[in-house]
Design a protein around this motif. Structure first.
Motif, PDB file in Angstrom:
ATOM      1  N   ARG A  23      18.953  16.321  80.799  1.00 44.68           N
ATOM      2  CA  ARG A  23      18.796  17.703  81.280  1.00 44.68           C
ATOM      3  C   ARG A  23      17.475  17.809  82.041  1.00 44.68           C
ATOM      4  O   ARG A  23      16.430  17.385  81.522  1.00 44.68           O
ATOM      5  CB  ARG A  23      18.808  18.680  80.111  1.00 44.68           C
ATOM      6  N   ILE A  24      17.538  18.393  83.227  1.00 44.80           N
ATOM      7  CA  ILE A  24      16.355  18.423  84.103  1.00 44.80           C
ATOM      8  C   ILE A  24      15.275  19.358  83.545  1.00 44.80           C
ATOM      9  O   ILE A  24      15.539  20.515  83.225  1.00 44.80           O
ATOM     10  CB  ILE A  24      16.756  18.855  85.522  1.00 44.80           C
TER      11      ILE A  24
ATOM     12  N   HIS B 129      14.491  23.865  71.828  1.00 43.76           N
ATOM     13  CA  HIS B 129      14.823  25.288  71.934  1.00 43.76           C
ATOM     14  C   HIS B 129      14.726  25.971  70.564  1.00 43.76           C
ATOM     15  O   HIS B 129      14.158  27.059  70.445  1.00 43.76           O
ATOM     16  CB  HIS B 129      16.228  25.443  72.513  1.00 43.76           C
TER      17      HIS B 129
ATOM     18  N   ALA C  35      20.000  23.855  86.209  1.00 43.41           N
ATOM     19  CA  ALA C  35      19.099  23.635  85.069  1.00 43.41           C
ATOM     20  C   ALA C  35      18.538  24.956  84.565  1.00 43.41           C
ATOM     21  O   ALA C  35      18.411  25.171  83.356  1.00 43.41           O
ATOM     22  CB  ALA C  35      17.961  22.710  85.480  1.00 43.41           C
ATOM     23  N   SER C  36      18.242  25.842  85.501  1.00 44.18           N
ATOM     24  CA  SER C  36      17.673  27.131  85.111  1.00 44.18           C
ATOM     25  C   SER C  36      18.723  27.992  84.398  1.00 44.18           C
ATOM     26  O   SER C  36      18.437  28.630  83.377  1.00 44.18           O
ATOM     27  CB  SER C  36      17.163  27.824  86.368  1.00 44.18           C
TER      28      SER C  36
ATOM     29  N   SER D 124      21.261  26.971  82.738  1.00 51.06           N
ATOM     30  CA  SER D 124      21.680  26.409  81.443  1.00 51.06           C
ATOM     31  C   SER D 124      20.548  26.425  80.425  1.00 51.06           C
ATOM     32  O   SER D 124      20.637  25.770  79.390  1.00 51.06           O
ATOM     33  CB  SER D 124      22.192  24.977  81.642  1.00 51.06           C
ATOM     34  N   GLU D 125      19.497  27.148  80.716  1.00 43.19           N
ATOM     35  CA  GLU D 125      18.395  27.280  79.759  1.00 43.19           C
ATOM     36  C   GLU D 125      18.957  27.882  78.467  1.00 43.19           C
ATOM     37  O   GLU D 125      19.609  28.933  78.487  1.00 43.19           O
ATOM     38  CB  GLU D 125      17.318  28.199  80.358  1.00 43.19           C
ATOM     39  N   LEU D 126      18.711  27.212  77.364  1.00 42.19           N
ATOM     40  CA  LEU D 126      19.363  27.606  76.109  1.00 42.19           C
ATOM     41  C   LEU D 126      18.938  28.990  75.635  1.00 42.19           C
ATOM     42  O   LEU D 126      19.744  29.723  75.060  1.00 42.19           O
ATOM     43  CB  LEU D 126      19.089  26.551  75.039  1.00 42.19           C
ATOM     44  N   ALA D 127      17.684  29.339  75.884  1.00 41.07           N
ATOM     45  CA  ALA D 127      17.222  30.673  75.467  1.00 41.07           C
ATOM     46  C   ALA D 127      18.025  31.745  76.199  1.00 41.07           C
ATOM     47  O   ALA D 127      18.397  32.773  75.608  1.00 41.07           O
ATOM     48  CB  ALA D 127      15.736  30.830  75.767  1.00 41.07           C
TER      49      ALA D 127
ATOM     50  N   PRO E 218      12.449  24.228  85.690  1.00 43.85           N
ATOM     51  CA  PRO E 218      13.534  25.206  85.562  1.00 43.85           C
ATOM     52  C   PRO E 218      13.659  25.825  84.176  1.00 43.85           C
ATOM     53  O   PRO E 218      14.290  26.860  84.030  1.00 43.85           O
ATOM     54  CB  PRO E 218      14.785  24.398  85.918  1.00 43.85           C
ATOM     55  N   LYS E 219      13.046  25.207  83.180  1.00 40.67           N
ATOM     56  CA  LYS E 219      13.164  25.779  81.825  1.00 40.67           C
ATOM     57  C   LYS E 219      11.987  26.703  81.503  1.00 40.67           C
ATOM     58  O   LYS E 219      11.818  27.089  80.342  1.00 40.67           O
ATOM     59  CB  LYS E 219      13.245  24.664  80.783  1.00 40.67           C
TER      60      LYS E 219
ATOM     61  N   GLU F 260      21.598  31.815  74.761  1.00 41.17           N
ATOM     62  CA  GLU F 260      21.587  32.451  73.441  1.00 41.17           C
ATOM     63  C   GLU F 260      21.416  33.971  73.575  1.00 41.17           C
ATOM     64  O   GLU F 260      22.050  34.739  72.852  1.00 41.17           O
ATOM     65  CB  GLU F 260      20.449  31.859  72.604  1.00 41.17           C
TER      66      GLU F 260
ATOM     67  N   GLU G 218      16.262  18.772  74.275  1.00 41.68           N
ATOM     68  CA  GLU G 218      16.112  20.181  74.660  1.00 41.68           C
ATOM     69  C   GLU G 218      16.656  21.135  73.606  1.00 41.68           C
ATOM     70  O   GLU G 218      16.109  22.215  73.389  1.00 41.68           O
ATOM     71  CB  GLU G 218      16.812  20.448  75.999  1.00 41.68           C
TER      72      GLU G 218
ATOM     73  N   LEU H 290       9.469  26.517  78.250  1.00 43.43           N
ATOM     74  CA  LEU H 290       9.933  25.471  77.341  1.00 43.43           C
ATOM     75  C   LEU H 290       9.219  24.161  77.679  1.00 43.43           C
ATOM     76  O   LEU H 290       9.225  23.729  78.826  1.00 43.43           O
ATOM     77  CB  LEU H 290      11.452  25.285  77.487  1.00 43.43           C
TER      78      LEU H 290
END
Lengths: 602, 120
Positions: free
Chosen positions: A84-85, A241, B66-67, B69-72, A167-168, B75, A237, A171
């Protein structure tokens, strides 16, 4: 002049008929002079151009005909262990100016300031002067850049520049670190692996036609610039999370000054999750102070308090100076010692050493440490890696402080046995705890699992530093630590239904920042957990600095452990004994038959 | 001095013509080659631009994916917009899939975990 005589052979030639010979001759001469002067000017100019200024003008012509472009290889991508990127580069527009070509700097600055987040005064300053280059805004918003270019302002240009994106968001912010405007790694993984991540650079000379269009590369030695290496982290990830979500919840409920969680695979030393609060978003690195992106897990040592009893017990059990079922007299909660008495929060008389650990008795721990003596205790702690850096890839790691016995006072042995008078980073503690979890092998912690470049992958192998205790002693210790999370232990809130959880709480008073002694009412609450206790797959440390209200490790940190470990274990496919199980014929993905569903619900 | 072809023989004239044709031909070949090179250069540059644009778009899409699919974020949508809740530990039912006895398989049974509410 005399007239020719009559009959002479020669006759005087008739005079040309010139009406005004004098002035005409003068004009011709003048014309000749002018032409000569013009030729002279041309000659001088030619000489100046072809001889005197030949070098400079040739270079200028060369610049106009040829365009040298600099191609940079893209900075490598960072992904988690499942691809995951987490960090990647992309071209974005940057606005530049040729101040010498800007007609009206003030008016241009005003127009630009309406579209870009830069003040017109600052822009005007940059647009003045005879320079040929100035940055107007680097890494501009693409929509804003498009609007700027639509204005067609003289001397204002746009160039693509590669920019790092995360992108996260926040995180993994402290672990990834960030890269600067010129794509140089400035902190975290970005800095530690900068030489591998950054791409190569190639300069390419292109020809330009009269319209400025690029025609064809000159020379045949064109090669693509090297792409930076891609990194695969050990981080997962999903677990990350869960960790970050629970840390946010903790920050809201307990409002500590800082908090951190680290999760490790004890068999390999791979770090599965690592998070620090206050948060840090690498996409907006410029908005933070240097202190905000410090990874406290490896830079900030603290007095760990009772979690150190795990390593004191490991040393004692391995040395054979005590057994878990041996009775230790805890003196009713008060033990007078030279240099100050030792007290227990709850008074105990004779309890087994396993109970000493479960109830976190300071007096019981001190008595066992006295059997070891300063040298053996110090040597045991050193074996577990305290007082030295773990060797993780990231920069800025602290080795903590573990004074040698020759610098100990009369009070040091009992203090060091219960985790005072020494300091350790959360990373050191979890690395040492992983050795207890995996049967006595101290593993070097690491964050980068693989480096891929040009299709070739180098996988990082786990490194065992040394054996620190016997497998048997480690198993017995884990078994004893399960009592910590049971009803009578100090951390029942860490218990997970269906799993045996081994753990240890820590509630350490904070040393005064000025002067000696401890600050009143300031604590570091922590919980160290291993699950499943029989064959731990996860080791986790939760550290909460100066929580408000409740401050015990068992009440503040242990619930975070449970909230993270439960879903993480399910995610890893380590199911609790309490799970109801139904067996159906078929394959994953098929619809579960209604009859099975009824049985399950029943 | 005036030159004429009067004094030249047919062979010499022919040779001169051949030389002239060759020179002119070579010039044309050279110019044609140059034109082809220029044209190829434009096409290469166009292809390079297209490639860069596609690579840029690819990067954009990768980052967007990717953005998103951010888990936060997922959720938050599940909880706030879809009204979903995390299952309690005892609500989980482990479904073990075993190959039917009629067609024995060497594969070990595989499993998945479902919340009770998921079983329909």
């Amino acid at each position: 002049m005399t007239a020719p005589r009559k009959g002479s052979l020669f006759r005087r030639a008739p005079r040309p008929r010139v009406s005004n010979p004098g002035p005409l001759g003068g004009r011709t001469a003048l014309l000749g002079v002018c032409v000569a002067a013009a030729f002279a000017v041309v000659l001088v100019q030619l000489t100046r151009l072809q001889v005197v200024q030949a070098g400079g003008l040739s270079a200028r012509a060369e610049r106009q005909h040829h365009k040298t472009i600099r191609l940079s290889g893209e900075r490598g991508t960072i992904t988690d262990r499942n691809g995951r990127i987490l960090a990647k580069n992309m071209d974005v527009p940057s606005i530049t100016a040729d101040p010498a070509s800007v007609e009206n700097p003030r008016a241009t600055a005003r127009k630009l300031a309406r579209l870009l987040p830069v003040s017109d005064r600052s822009l005007e300053k940059r647009l003045k002067g005879n320079r040929h280059f100035a940055w107007i805004q680097r890494h501009a918003d693409p929509a804003a850049a498009e609007r700027v270019m639509a204005l067609n302002l003289p001397g204002i240009h746009q160039v693509p520049e590669s920019r790092r994106f995360y992108p996260k968001g926040k995180l993994l912010g402290h672990i990834l670190g960030f890269a600067g405007s010129d794509n140089q790694g400035l902190s975290g993984i970005e800095r530690a692996y900068d030489s591998q991540l950054k791409g190569g650079e190639v300069r390419l000379v292109m020809q330009r036609d009269a319209l400025g269009r690029t025609v064809v590369p000159t020379g045949t030695n064109y090669r693509r610039p090297d792409h930076g290496a891609d990194l695969t982290l050990t981080i997962d990830e999903v677990i990350q999370h869960h960790v970050e979500r629970e840390l946010d919840r903790l920050m809201e409920e307990s409002q500590p000054t800082s908090a951190s969680v680290i999760v490790m695979d004890p068999d390999t030393g791979e770090i599965l999750a690592m998070a620090v609060r206050p948060e840090f978003d690498p996409n907006r690195a410029g908005r933070y102070q240097a202190d905000d992106f410090r990874n406290r897990i490896l830079t900030d040592p603290y007095e760990p308090g009772s979690t150190m009893k795990v390593f004191m017990a490991a040393t004692a059990l391995d040395a054979g100076v005590v057994t878990l079922d041996e009775l230790i007299d805890c003196e009713g909660g008060y033990l007078p010692l030279r240099g100050g008495a030792m007290r227990d929060t709850h008074p105990y008389d004779e309890i087994t050493f396993a109970e000493v650990l479960a109830k976190s008795s300071n007096i019981g721990s001190t008595k066992v440490a006295m059997r070891l003596g300063p040298d053996a205790l110090y040597a045991g702690y050193r074996r577990f890696g305290f007082g030295q850096r773990t060797g993780i890839e990231l920069g800025g790691e602290s080795g903590g402080v573990l004074p040698s016995p020759d610098r100990w006072s009369v009070r040091s042995l009992p203090s060091i046995a219960i985790g005072q008078e020494l300091s350790a980073t959360p990373l050191q503690i979890i690395t040492a705890a992983s050795a207890v979890a995996n049967g006595g092998r101290l593993m070097r912690p690491y964050l980068v699992k693989a480096v891929e470049k040009d299709g070739e992958t180098i996988t990082v192998q786990p490194i065992m530093v040394r054996r620190v205790m016997s497998e048997e002693a480690a198993a017995k210790l884990r078994d004893a630590l399960v009592a910590v999370t049971e009803a009578d232990g100090t951390a029942p809130k860490a218990a997970l239904p269906g799993y045996r959880v081994a753990g240890k709480t820590g509630t350490a008073q904070k040393a005064r920042s000025e002067g000696r002694g401890y600050a009143k009412g300031k604590y570091v609450a922590s919980f160290l957990g291993m699950v499943p206790a029989d064959n731990p797959r996860l080791v986790m440390l939760v550290v909460v600095d100066e929580p408000e209200g409740r401050y015990y490790g068992g009440t503040v940190a242990a619930p975070v452990f449970r909230a993270v470990a439960g879903p993480a274990l399910h995610y890893l496919g380590i199911h609790p004994r309490t799970d109801r199980t139904v067996v159906v014929a078929g394959e994953p993905g098929m619809a579960v038959p209604a009859a099975t569903a009824e049985r399950a619900n029943g | 001095m005036i030159f004429t072809f009067a004094g030249l023989g047919r062979t010499a004239l022919f040779r001169a013509l051949v030389v002239a044709v060759l020179v002119v031909g070579a010039t044309f070949v050279y110019l044609w080659q140059h034109m082809v090179m220029v044209d190829l250069g434009y096409r290469v540059e166009k292809a390079r631009t297209e490639l860069a644009e596609l690579q840029h778009r690819h990067s954009e899409l990768q980052l967007e994916s990717a953005s998103l699919s951010e888990l936060a974020r997922i959720e938050r949508i599940a909880r706030d917009e879809l009204g979903m809740v995390a299952p309690e530990p005892l609500q989980l039912v482990r479904v073990v899939f075993a190959a039917p006895p009629a067609e024995p398989s060497a594969d070990r049974p595989q499993s998945m975990v479902l919340a009770r509410a998921d079983i329909r």
